[in-house]
Design a protein around this motif. Structure first.
Motif, PDB file in Angstrom:
ATOM      1  N   LEU A  69      -8.477  39.731  -3.820  1.00  0.00           N
ATOM      2  CA  LEU A  69      -8.270  41.127  -4.192  1.00  0.00           C
ATOM      3  C   LEU A  69      -7.394  41.239  -5.432  1.00  0.00           C
ATOM      4  O   LEU A  69      -7.651  42.064  -6.325  1.00  0.00           O
ATOM      5  N   GLN A  70      -6.357  40.413  -5.501  1.00  0.00           N
ATOM      6  CA  GLN A  70      -5.455  40.448  -6.649  1.00  0.00           C
ATOM      7  C   GLN A  70      -6.180  40.045  -7.932  1.00  0.00           C
ATOM      8  O   GLN A  70      -6.034  40.681  -8.986  1.00  0.00           O
ATOM      9  N   LEU A  71      -6.984  38.972  -7.850  1.00  0.00           N
ATOM     10  CA  LEU A  71      -7.722  38.533  -9.030  1.00  0.00           C
ATOM     11  C   LEU A  71      -8.793  39.555  -9.414  1.00  0.00           C
ATOM     12  O   LEU A  71      -9.005  39.839 -10.598  1.00  0.00           O
ATOM     13  N   ALA A  72      -9.447  40.151  -8.413  1.00  0.00           N
ATOM     14  CA  ALA A  72     -10.474  41.163  -8.685  1.00  0.00           C
ATOM     15  C   ALA A  72      -9.886  42.341  -9.450  1.00  0.00           C
ATOM     16  O   ALA A  72     -10.529  42.888 -10.363  1.00  0.00           O
ATOM     17  N   LYS A  73      -8.671  42.718  -9.106  1.00  0.00           N
ATOM     18  CA  LYS A  73      -8.007  43.821  -9.801  1.00  0.00           C
ATOM     19  C   LYS A  73      -7.767  43.476 -11.266  1.00  0.00           C
ATOM     20  O   LYS A  73      -7.915  44.329 -12.159  1.00  0.00           O
ATOM     21  N   GLN A  74      -7.425  42.215 -11.532  1.00  0.00           N
ATOM     22  CA  GLN A  74      -7.126  41.785 -12.896  1.00  0.00           C
ATOM     23  C   GLN A  74      -8.376  41.761 -13.785  1.00  0.00           C
ATOM     24  O   GLN A  74      -8.296  42.029 -14.992  1.00  0.00           O
ATOM     25  N   ILE A  75      -9.531  41.447 -13.213  1.00  0.00           N
ATOM     26  CA  ILE A  75     -10.732  41.291 -14.029  1.00  0.00           C
ATOM     27  C   ILE A  75     -11.692  42.484 -13.899  1.00  0.00           C
ATOM     28  O   ILE A  75     -12.787  42.458 -14.459  1.00  0.00           O
ATOM     29  N   ARG A  76     -11.291  43.516 -13.168  1.00  0.00           N
ATOM     30  CA  ARG A  76     -12.172  44.672 -12.947  1.00  0.00           C
ATOM     31  C   ARG A  76     -12.625  45.272 -14.286  1.00  0.00           C
ATOM     32  O   ARG A  76     -11.828  45.480 -15.198  1.00  0.00           O
ATOM     33  N   GLY A  77     -13.918  45.498 -14.397  1.00  0.00           N
ATOM     34  CA  GLY A  77     -14.482  46.108 -15.596  1.00  0.00           C
ATOM     35  C   GLY A  77     -14.806  45.155 -16.724  1.00  0.00           C
ATOM     36  O   GLY A  77     -15.350  45.571 -17.755  1.00  0.00           O
ATOM     37  N   ARG A  78     -14.505  43.867 -16.555  1.00  0.00           N
ATOM     38  CA  ARG A  78     -14.712  42.917 -17.644  1.00  0.00           C
ATOM     39  C   ARG A  78     -16.149  42.409 -17.752  1.00  0.00           C
ATOM     40  O   ARG A  78     -16.580  41.985 -18.819  1.00  0.00           O
ATOM     41  N   PHE A  79     -16.894  42.442 -16.639  1.00  0.00           N
ATOM     42  CA  PHE A  79     -18.187  41.759 -16.628  1.00  0.00           C
ATOM     43  C   PHE A  79     -19.318  42.690 -16.204  1.00  0.00           C
ATOM     44  O   PHE A  79     -19.136  43.578 -15.371  1.00  0.00           O
ATOM     45  N   GLU A  80     -20.482  42.420 -16.792  1.00  0.00           N
ATOM     46  CA  GLU A  80     -21.675  43.214 -16.493  1.00  0.00           C
ATOM     47  C   GLU A  80     -22.590  42.524 -15.485  1.00  0.00           C
ATOM     48  O   GLU A  80     -23.371  43.179 -14.799  1.00  0.00           O
ATOM     49  N   VAL A  81     -22.534  41.211 -15.434  1.00  0.00           N
ATOM     50  CA  VAL A  81     -23.386  40.455 -14.516  1.00  0.00           C
ATOM     51  C   VAL A  81     -22.623  39.236 -14.027  1.00  0.00           C
ATOM     52  O   VAL A  81     -21.783  38.682 -14.752  1.00  0.00           O
ATOM     53  N   ALA A  82     -22.890  38.860 -12.789  1.00  0.00           N
ATOM     54  CA  ALA A  82     -22.271  37.663 -12.213  1.00  0.00           C
ATOM     55  C   ALA A  82     -23.361  36.805 -11.582  1.00  0.00           C
ATOM     56  O   ALA A  82     -24.269  37.313 -10.913  1.00  0.00           O
ATOM     57  N   TYR A  83     -23.269  35.503 -11.815  1.00  0.00           N
ATOM     58  CA  TYR A  83     -24.161  34.539 -11.175  1.00  0.00           C
ATOM     59  C   TYR A  83     -23.312  33.718 -10.208  1.00  0.00           C
ATOM     60  O   TYR A  83     -22.343  33.067 -10.613  1.00  0.00           O
ATOM     61  N   VAL A  84     -23.674  33.769  -8.942  1.00  0.00           N
ATOM     62  CA  VAL A  84     -22.884  33.109  -7.896  1.00  0.00           C
ATOM     63  C   VAL A  84     -23.589  31.810  -7.520  1.00  0.00           C
ATOM     64  O   VAL A  84     -24.629  31.824  -6.844  1.00  0.00           O
ATOM     65  N   CYS A  85     -23.054  30.687  -7.953  1.00  0.00           N
ATOM     66  CA  CYS A  85     -23.715  29.397  -7.712  1.00  0.00           C
ATOM     67  C   CYS A  85     -23.590  28.901  -6.273  1.00  0.00           C
ATOM     68  O   CYS A  85     -24.579  28.430  -5.714  1.00  0.00           O
ATOM     69  N   PRO A  86     -22.412  28.963  -5.644  1.00  0.00           N
ATOM     70  CA  PRO A  86     -22.329  28.504  -4.256  1.00  0.00           C
ATOM     71  C   PRO A  86     -23.051  29.462  -3.307  1.00  0.00           C
ATOM     72  O   PRO A  86     -23.277  30.635  -3.627  1.00  0.00           O
ATOM     73  N   ASN A  87     -23.365  28.963  -2.123  1.00  0.00           N
ATOM     74  CA  ASN A  87     -24.086  29.763  -1.128  1.00  0.00           C
ATOM     75  C   ASN A  87     -23.169  30.469  -0.132  1.00  0.00           C
ATOM     76  O   ASN A  87     -23.662  31.166   0.759  1.00  0.00           O
TER      77      ASN A  87
END
Length: 331
Positions: A69-87
């Protein structure tokens, strides 16, 4: 330019095998930031197409929701797309919590609601080679011919070798460990015998967990003065430099095997309980030794690949019967 976040796998070998995916994304104009655990992050710094690496403050295992949650707050709004490699479910949490609008990944661990673009996860026995598995996240169709490519600045490699007293292309590297278990490890006595037959110095690489294994190899060679045991004494960044400048690499099926393939150094990869059909070293200069496919080896290894940590039959013939001379012929 699309601002892209890639959630990296947690294993070194898997990280290497995501490089073709990242190269594809970069080629079509995406600016790539990779989120990775600290012990994997140096691999992504050897990929020129990666603009930024965020080291996750997470430990291995556990949901660690507060840290996410803390990291999500820091990077909120920075990215348009995410690719999640692990399952895993937890690996898909950060893109959701940080508000990334497009989230791509394979179905698994009840994470349907965490992803906006979901790929069907192939059954275990039907999964393609891992490079193709990761590259498919790009949505491209032609993904079969890719192989990982790693690059380091020449000055960084030179500085690392100078600090260790090594000469470029003047030594062999042995990586005798395999995190998964002993059914993937060529016996230390065979590594020691091989080292005794080589003319050039041998550098032993591995984690601190493999220091005793490497010490045993060094103790049983006939050329102890020509063995440098660096297991547990280098950072991964230093280890990458040592591998990138070696004459030849000999390893089991491990993360460092894929690193050597990424740098396209001459290598011999020894397989036992696992299969080079699934996770081969994608390197035109690699030689794979696997008794399963040796027509002269008898009795045939009908038990391989078993994918077990320890030999279920107690003999580990798939590795014990590979001799040092078998490997020496490829060096």
């Amino acid at each position: 330019m699309t601002r892209t976040l890639v959630i990296a796998p947690q294993w070194i070998g898997d990280a290497v095998m995501t490089e073709p995916l990242l190269r594809r994304l970069h080629a079509r104009g995406e600016r790539i930031t990779v989120g990775a655990l600290p012990w994997v992050a140096p691999v992504y710094r050897a990929m020129p197409q990666v603009a930024e690496v965020i080291e996750f403050p997470f430990a291995h295992g556990g949901l660690q929701l507060r840290a996410r949650l803390q990291l999500a707050k820091q990077i909120r709004g920075r990215f348009e797309v995410a690719y999640v490699c692990p399952n895993s479910l937890k690996s898909a949490l950060l893109p959701l919590l940080s508000g990334v609008p497009k989230r791509v990944g394979y179905l698994g661990e009840s994470r349907v609601g965490l992803l906006t673009h979901r790929l069907k996860n192939p059954a275990k026995g039907q999964r393609p080679p891992m490079v193709a598995f990761y590259s498919a996240l790009s949505g491209d169709q032609d993904i079969a011919a890719d192989r990982p490519q790693l690059t380091l600045p020449a000055g960084e490699v030179a500085n690392a070798l100078h600090a260790l007293g090594l000469t470029p292309q003047g030594y062999h590297v042995f990586a005798p460990g395999a995190e998964y278990g002993p059914a993937k490890r060529w016996p230390s006595r065979h590594f020691a015998e091989l080292a005794s037959q080589l003319d050039w110095p041998v550098v032993l690489l591995g984690s601190a967990k493999e220091a005793d294994l490497c010490a045993d190899i060094a103790a049983h060679t006939h050329r102890p003065g020509q063995i440098m045991n660096l297991a547990g004494q280098t950072s991964l960044s230093q280890a990458l430099c040592v591998i990138a400048a070696c004459h030849t690499m000999v390893s089991n099926d491990s993360g460092l095997m894929h690193v050597a393939a990424g740098f396209c150094v001459p290598q011999v990869a020894i397989f036992g309980s696992s299969s080079p059909l699934h996770t081969p070293p994608l390197n035109p200069r690699a030689h794979v030794i696997w008794l399963k496919t040796d027509p002269h080896y008898q009795p045939a290894l009908t038990c391989a690949p078993c994918f077990e940590r320890e030999c279920p039959l107690g003999h580990t013939r798939c590795l014990n019967d590979i001799q040092a001379t078998d490997v020496l012929s490829f060096i």
